[in-house]
Motif scaffolding. Structure first.
Motif, mmCIF file in Angstrom:
data_model
loop_
_atom_site.group_PDB
_atom_site.id
_atom_site.type_symbol
_atom_site.label_atom_id
_atom_site.label_comp_id
_atom_site.label_asym_id
_atom_site.label_seq_id
_atom_site.Cartn_x
_atom_site.Cartn_y
_atom_site.Cartn_z
ATOM 1 N N VAL A 16 -3.142 7.850 12.709
ATOM 2 C CA VAL A 16 -3.767 8.472 11.544
ATOM 3 C C VAL A 16 -3.533 7.598 10.311
ATOM 4 O O VAL A 16 -2.418 7.125 10.083
ATOM 5 C CB VAL A 16 -3.172 9.881 11.308
ATOM 6 N N THR A 17 -4.580 7.411 9.510
ATOM 7 C CA THR A 17 -4.431 6.663 8.262
ATOM 8 C C THR A 17 -3.718 7.533 7.231
ATOM 9 O O THR A 17 -3.701 8.762 7.345
ATOM 10 C CB THR A 17 -5.792 6.232 7.684
ATOM 11 N N LEU A 18 -3.161 6.896 6.216
ATOM 12 C CA LEU A 18 -2.517 7.652 5.134
ATOM 13 C C LEU A 18 -3.522 8.502 4.377
ATOM 14 O O LEU A 18 -3.144 9.451 3.688
ATOM 15 C CB LEU A 18 -1.780 6.704 4.187
ATOM 16 N N VAL A 23 -7.931 7.902 13.707
ATOM 17 C CA VAL A 23 -8.824 6.807 14.117
ATOM 18 C C VAL A 23 -8.708 6.438 15.588
ATOM 19 O O VAL A 23 -9.580 5.773 16.123
ATOM 20 C CB VAL A 23 -8.592 5.554 13.243
ATOM 21 N N ALA A 24 -7.637 6.843 16.242
ATOM 22 C CA ALA A 24 -7.425 6.483 17.648
ATOM 23 C C ALA A 24 -6.258 7.304 18.175
ATOM 24 O O ALA A 24 -5.704 8.158 17.471
ATOM 25 C CB ALA A 24 -7.112 4.987 17.767
ATOM 26 N N SER A 56 -6.148 -3.040 18.813
ATOM 27 C CA SER A 56 -4.775 -2.610 19.046
ATOM 28 C C SER A 56 -4.083 -2.489 17.699
ATOM 29 O O SER A 56 -4.633 -2.875 16.660
ATOM 30 C CB SER A 56 -4.045 -3.617 19.934
ATOM 31 N N LEU A 57 -2.879 -1.967 17.729
ATOM 32 C CA LEU A 57 -2.102 -1.778 16.509
ATOM 33 C C LEU A 57 -0.796 -2.548 16.619
ATOM 34 O O LEU A 57 0.093 -2.158 17.376
ATOM 35 C CB LEU A 57 -1.819 -0.283 16.297
ATOM 36 N N PRO A 58 -0.663 -3.671 15.890
ATOM 37 C CA PRO A 58 0.625 -4.376 15.895
ATOM 38 C C PRO A 58 1.648 -3.560 15.109
ATOM 39 O O PRO A 58 1.287 -2.804 14.200
ATOM 40 C CB PRO A 58 0.304 -5.691 15.182
ATOM 41 N N TRP A 59 2.933 -3.704 15.452
ATOM 42 C CA TRP A 59 3.961 -2.940 14.760
ATOM 43 C C TRP A 59 3.945 -3.214 13.260
ATOM 44 O O TRP A 59 4.206 -2.320 12.459
ATOM 45 C CB TRP A 59 5.357 -3.208 15.340
ATOM 46 N N SER A 60 3.611 -4.418 12.857
ATOM 47 C CA SER A 60 3.577 -4.749 11.429
ATOM 48 C C SER A 60 2.588 -3.880 10.662
ATOM 49 O O SER A 60 2.698 -3.743 9.443
ATOM 50 C CB SER A 60 3.245 -6.231 11.226
ATOM 51 N N PRO A 73 -1.518 2.474 7.150
ATOM 52 C CA PRO A 73 -2.093 2.499 5.802
ATOM 53 C C PRO A 73 -3.618 2.668 5.823
ATOM 54 O O PRO A 73 -4.172 3.446 5.057
ATOM 55 C CB PRO A 73 -1.713 1.143 5.203
ATOM 56 N N SER A 74 -4.290 1.926 6.718
ATOM 57 C CA SER A 74 -5.752 1.987 6.843
ATOM 58 C C SER A 74 -6.152 1.312 8.152
ATOM 59 O O SER A 74 -5.320 0.703 8.824
ATOM 60 C CB SER A 74 -6.426 1.276 5.665
ATOM 61 N N THR A 75 -7.428 1.376 8.467
ATOM 62 C CA THR A 75 -7.914 0.746 9.700
ATOM 63 C C THR A 75 -7.895 -0.776 9.609
ATOM 64 O O THR A 75 -8.038 -1.452 10.626
ATOM 65 C CB THR A 75 -9.345 1.208 10.031
ATOM 66 N N GLU A 76 -7.670 -1.316 8.430
ATOM 67 C CA GLU A 76 -7.627 -2.768 8.267
ATOM 68 C C GLU A 76 -6.459 -3.411 9.014
ATOM 69 O O GLU A 76 -6.468 -4.616 9.264
ATOM 70 C CB GLU A 76 -7.556 -3.131 6.780
ATOM 71 N N VAL A 77 -5.439 -2.630 9.392
ATOM 72 C CA VAL A 77 -4.283 -3.192 10.098
ATOM 73 C C VAL A 77 -4.545 -3.367 11.589
ATOM 74 O O VAL A 77 -3.773 -4.037 12.282
ATOM 75 C CB VAL A 77 -3.002 -2.337 9.887
#
Length: 195
Positions: A16-18, A23-24, A56-60, A73-77
């Motif tokens: 979930v975004t802030l 989103v997934a 995918s979602l990196p831990w960073s 923070p957003s889907t940009e990550v």
């Protein structure tokens, strides 16, 4: 008090975004077992019939790992799937099903799951294992803390022999042991690493 969770429980956890947009959902958790950290997550779409995503979602990119959602923070990550999978596979073996050996050469059991710390660390704080007779608990389930010098290669996790004596029966007891370890300044999974 820290929140501990089994890595297997992260599957299907919403991402979930802030801003509140789901989103997934988590498909798989990718570990750097040697470093004792989550490197990221592969993702699936939301809903019963949704399949794997190419992202995918990196831990960073994780803002926080909570008991009910992975916050970003957003889907940009989000990144290409290979960015997380290749990075994780490069330095790890398979955590689930790995044989647990002490540095004294005793086979202690088999890893059933990794235990991760909620929040922002992504730290692996322990393992749920099925024990062998060497631990005096043949074919029982126990939790081992993950601190001190551990090594993961291929299908084997090598731990200090002293950790075998610190096995506990539930997550609450592991959380209490982890808090004592943190208070003593021994939070590193591998020497010299406490982010």
């Amino acid at each position: 008090m820290i929140t501990l969770m089994l890595a297997a429980e992260l599957t299907k956890r919403p991402v979930v975004t802030l801003g509140g947009e789901a989103v997934a959902q988590v498909k798989d958790t990718v570990f750097d077992a040697a470093g004792g950290r989550i490197t990221g997550f592969t993702l699936a779409g939301r809903g019963l019939l949704s399949g794997p995503l190419k992202q995918s979602l990196p831990w960073s990119g994780v803002h926080a790992l909570g008991p009910d959602a992975v916050m970003i923070p957003s889907t940009e990550v989000l990144q290409a799937r290979d960015a997380v999978v290749d990075r994780g596979e490069a330095s790890t073996g398979q955590v689930h099903g790995a044989r647990v050996l002490s540095d004294a050469g005793l086979e202690l059991g088999t890893v059933l799951d990794a235990v991760v710390e909620g929040g922002t660390s992504g730290r692996v704080v322990g393992f749920r294992i099925t024990t062998t007779e060497a631990m005096g608990r043949h074919e029982r389930k126990a939790f081992l803390p993950a601190h001190g010098q551990l090594a993961m290669t291929g299908d084997t996790l090598v731990i200090p022999a002293a950790l075998a004596g610190q096995a506990v029966d539930d997550l609450d007891a592991l959380a209490a042991a982890w808090n004592r370890t943190r208070a003593a300044g021994e939070t590193d999974f591998t020497k010299g690493d406490d982010r």
